[in-house]
Design a protein around this motif. Sequence first.
Motif, mmCIF file in Angstrom:
data_model
loop_
_atom_site.group_PDB
_atom_site.id
_atom_site.type_symbol
_atom_site.label_atom_id
_atom_site.label_comp_id
_atom_site.label_asym_id
_atom_site.label_seq_id
_atom_site.Cartn_x
_atom_site.Cartn_y
_atom_site.Cartn_z
ATOM 1 N N MET A 1 -6.947 53.734 -40.977
ATOM 2 C CA MET A 1 -6.757 52.298 -40.721
ATOM 3 C C MET A 1 -5.867 52.155 -39.503
ATOM 4 S SD MET A 1 -6.279 50.755 -44.572
ATOM 5 C CE MET A 1 -5.066 51.947 -45.158
ATOM 6 N N GLU B 1 -17.814 44.791 -48.726
ATOM 7 C CA GLU B 1 -16.530 44.479 -49.372
ATOM 8 C C GLU B 1 -15.361 45.047 -48.575
ATOM 9 O OE1 GLU B 1 -19.036 46.374 -50.247
ATOM 10 O OE2 GLU B 1 -18.949 46.905 -52.359
ATOM 11 N N GLY C 1 -15.195 50.685 -49.599
ATOM 12 C CA GLY C 1 -15.284 49.242 -49.814
ATOM 13 C C GLY C 1 -14.967 48.856 -51.239
ATOM 14 N N GLN D 1 -13.487 56.317 -50.653
ATOM 15 C CA GLN D 1 -12.543 56.038 -49.561
ATOM 16 C C GLN D 1 -11.793 54.749 -49.841
ATOM 17 O OE1 GLN D 1 -13.545 57.307 -45.669
ATOM 18 N NE2 GLN D 1 -13.147 55.332 -44.727
ATOM 19 N N GLY E 1 -8.959 51.922 -48.689
ATOM 20 C CA GLY E 1 -8.227 51.366 -47.570
ATOM 21 C C GLY E 1 -7.286 50.264 -48.013
ATOM 22 N N SER E 2 -7.842 49.091 -48.317
ATOM 23 C CA SER E 2 -7.010 47.921 -48.630
ATOM 24 C C SER E 2 -6.031 48.175 -49.770
ATOM 25 C CB SER E 2 -7.904 46.724 -48.981
ATOM 26 O OG SER E 2 -8.705 46.381 -47.879
ATOM 27 N N TRP F 1 -6.119 43.110 -41.242
ATOM 28 C CA TRP F 1 -7.437 43.486 -41.795
ATOM 29 C C TRP F 1 -7.310 43.815 -43.277
ATOM 30 C CZ3 TRP F 1 -9.609 41.311 -38.237
ATOM 31 C CH2 TRP F 1 -9.774 41.753 -36.938
ATOM 32 N N THR F 2 -8.160 43.199 -44.073
ATOM 33 C CA THR F 2 -8.208 43.507 -45.507
ATOM 34 C C THR F 2 -9.637 43.293 -46.006
ATOM 35 O OG1 THR F 2 -7.869 41.238 -46.234
ATOM 36 C CG2 THR F 2 -5.894 42.554 -45.933
HETATM 37 C C1 LIG Z 1 -6.349 47.673 -41.810
HETATM 38 C C2 LIG Z 1 -7.633 48.424 -41.678
HETATM 39 C C3 LIG Z 1 -7.878 49.154 -40.527
HETATM 40 C C4 LIG Z 1 -9.039 49.930 -40.428
HETATM 41 N N1 LIG Z 1 -9.221 50.739 -39.338
HETATM 42 C C5 LIG Z 1 -10.249 51.647 -39.329
HETATM 43 C C6 LIG Z 1 -10.315 52.670 -38.330
HETATM 44 O O1 LIG Z 1 -9.437 52.787 -37.460
HETATM 45 N N2 LIG Z 1 -11.352 53.531 -38.392
HETATM 46 C C7 LIG Z 1 -12.314 53.461 -39.378
HETATM 47 O O2 LIG Z 1 -13.242 54.287 -39.382
HETATM 48 N N3 LIG Z 1 -12.269 52.512 -40.331
HETATM 49 C C8 LIG Z 1 -11.242 51.626 -40.335
HETATM 50 N N4 LIG Z 1 -11.149 50.707 -41.368
HETATM 51 C C9 LIG Z 1 -12.180 50.694 -42.437
HETATM 52 C C10 LIG Z 1 -11.793 51.706 -43.534
HETATM 53 O O3 LIG Z 1 -11.979 53.014 -43.066
HETATM 54 C C11 LIG Z 1 -12.632 51.545 -44.815
HETATM 55 O O4 LIG Z 1 -13.995 51.498 -44.504
HETATM 56 C C12 LIG Z 1 -12.247 50.322 -45.620
HETATM 57 O O5 LIG Z 1 -10.869 50.123 -45.653
HETATM 58 C C13 LIG Z 1 -12.745 50.492 -47.049
HETATM 59 O O6 LIG Z 1 -12.726 49.276 -47.732
HETATM 60 P P1 LIG Z 1 -11.442 48.724 -48.541
HETATM 61 O O7 LIG Z 1 -10.529 48.212 -47.489
HETATM 62 O O8 LIG Z 1 -12.032 47.653 -49.378
HETATM 63 O O9 LIG Z 1 -10.858 49.865 -49.315
HETATM 64 C C14 LIG Z 1 -9.998 49.910 -41.473
HETATM 65 C C15 LIG Z 1 -9.744 49.145 -42.625
HETATM 66 C C16 LIG Z 1 -8.567 48.422 -42.744
HETATM 67 C C17 LIG Z 1 -8.318 47.647 -44.014
#
Ligand SMILES: Cc1cc2nc3c(=O)[nH]c(=O)nc-3n(C[C@H](O)[C@H](O)[C@H](O)COP(=O)(O)O)c2cc1C
Length: 355
Positions: free
Chosen positions: A22, A183, A220, A240, A242-243, A326-327
């Motif tokens: 992220m 999502e 997601g 995976q 992230g949020s 980003w969320t």
């Molecule tokens: C704050 C933020 C920054 C992100 N930056 C990247 C990134 O630099 N490279 C990437 O491949 N995905 C990035 N993503 C997408 C995440 O890798 C991932 O697909 C996503 O967070 C998964 O969904 P979730 O947020 O619902 O868990 C980012 C997501 C967030 C929330």
Amino acid sequence: MNWSNEITDLLKIKYPIIQAPMFGVTTTEMVVSASNSGCLGSLPLADISSDKAIELIDNVKSQTDQPFAVNIFVYDLPEIDQKLKDNYKRVKNFIENLANDHQLEVQLPEIENLSYSGYRDLIDVVISKGCKILSFTFGLPDKVSIQKLKENNVILIGTCTTLEEAILLEKSGIDIICFQGSEAGGHRGNFLSEIPTDDLGISLLSEVASAVSVPIIYAGGIYSGQDVIRLKNCGVQGYQVGSLLIGSPESALSTSEKNRLKTLGDDDIVLTKSFSGRYASGIRNSFTQSLDETANILPFPFQNKLTAELKKVAKAHNNIEFVNIWTGKTAKNFSELPTQQILKILINEAENSHN
Ligand SMILES: Cc1cc2nc3c(=O)[nH]c(=O)nc-3n(C[C@H](O)[C@H](O)[C@H](O)COP(=O)(O)O)c2cc1C
């Protein structure tokens, strides 16, 4: 629950749980925490300079001997013609005036002063630093780059959002597919069409899982062990997150940004091109509202480069109306616990769930 599968074997990790890269949120501490938990930490490099990338990779390597991935944006710079230069000037003026109207004084860069590092330079860094796992988003590296990475035994994880993209990644020799659902928080990884699909990723999964033979990571909306089990039952081998991690102490979000997460309502998350020129899922604010649906959005990466200084100044002023947070769609389920604890809970929940 038996965690061991193709992904744990390929990546040499204990749990097939991937801390999402992220950019702007993931710190080296987050990567180290995830990798030291037996999961896969992912270090986002986006399109930063080679020198900065080397510094970050060295930093992670000095803190862990566990596997981790590096993550890059794959794109080719569009041609900078006179039309783009004129548009850039117009959008720059619009954003500077908008910021000034909100008591934020910013001087955004001229198009001639932007700097870019191509993904090929970062691939050279990955190889020279001996990194063994590379994930990427926004596109597919060219054939020469893929061959170079394979010759150096780098495992490739490609992001996609549709069946067609998944098939193309597999055909191009990518080892693991990261299937990103709508999502997900952050930028959408669509690369065959400009507009990302609205379909919930999970509804496309069974088709994708039967069309490709490489293992699939799902990204997601994963917040609990039950989510992991649900995805496992759809043929997914990697998870995976992230949020879930954006409120952790290892997240680079500021206190005011983290406080905003605590008041998230159902309608606060939008898919917006306003900050970068590519669609990304994040919190609606004055900036997204003023720019979306107007002509003041340049193609990626120009909008992204143009707004970088704005975000920096806004963040320094604790102004959350002009930063990108980003969320994902259900980010109100985020956690404030340390990364290691969050991952441990996720693992325990999955182990105690009945499939
Ligand atoms: C704050 C933020 C920054 C992100 N930056 C990247 C990134 O630099 N490279 C990437 O491949 N995905 C990035 N993503 C997408 C995440 O890798 C991932 O697909 C996503 O967070 C998964 O969904 P979730 O947020 O619902 O868990 C980012 C997501 C967030 C929330």
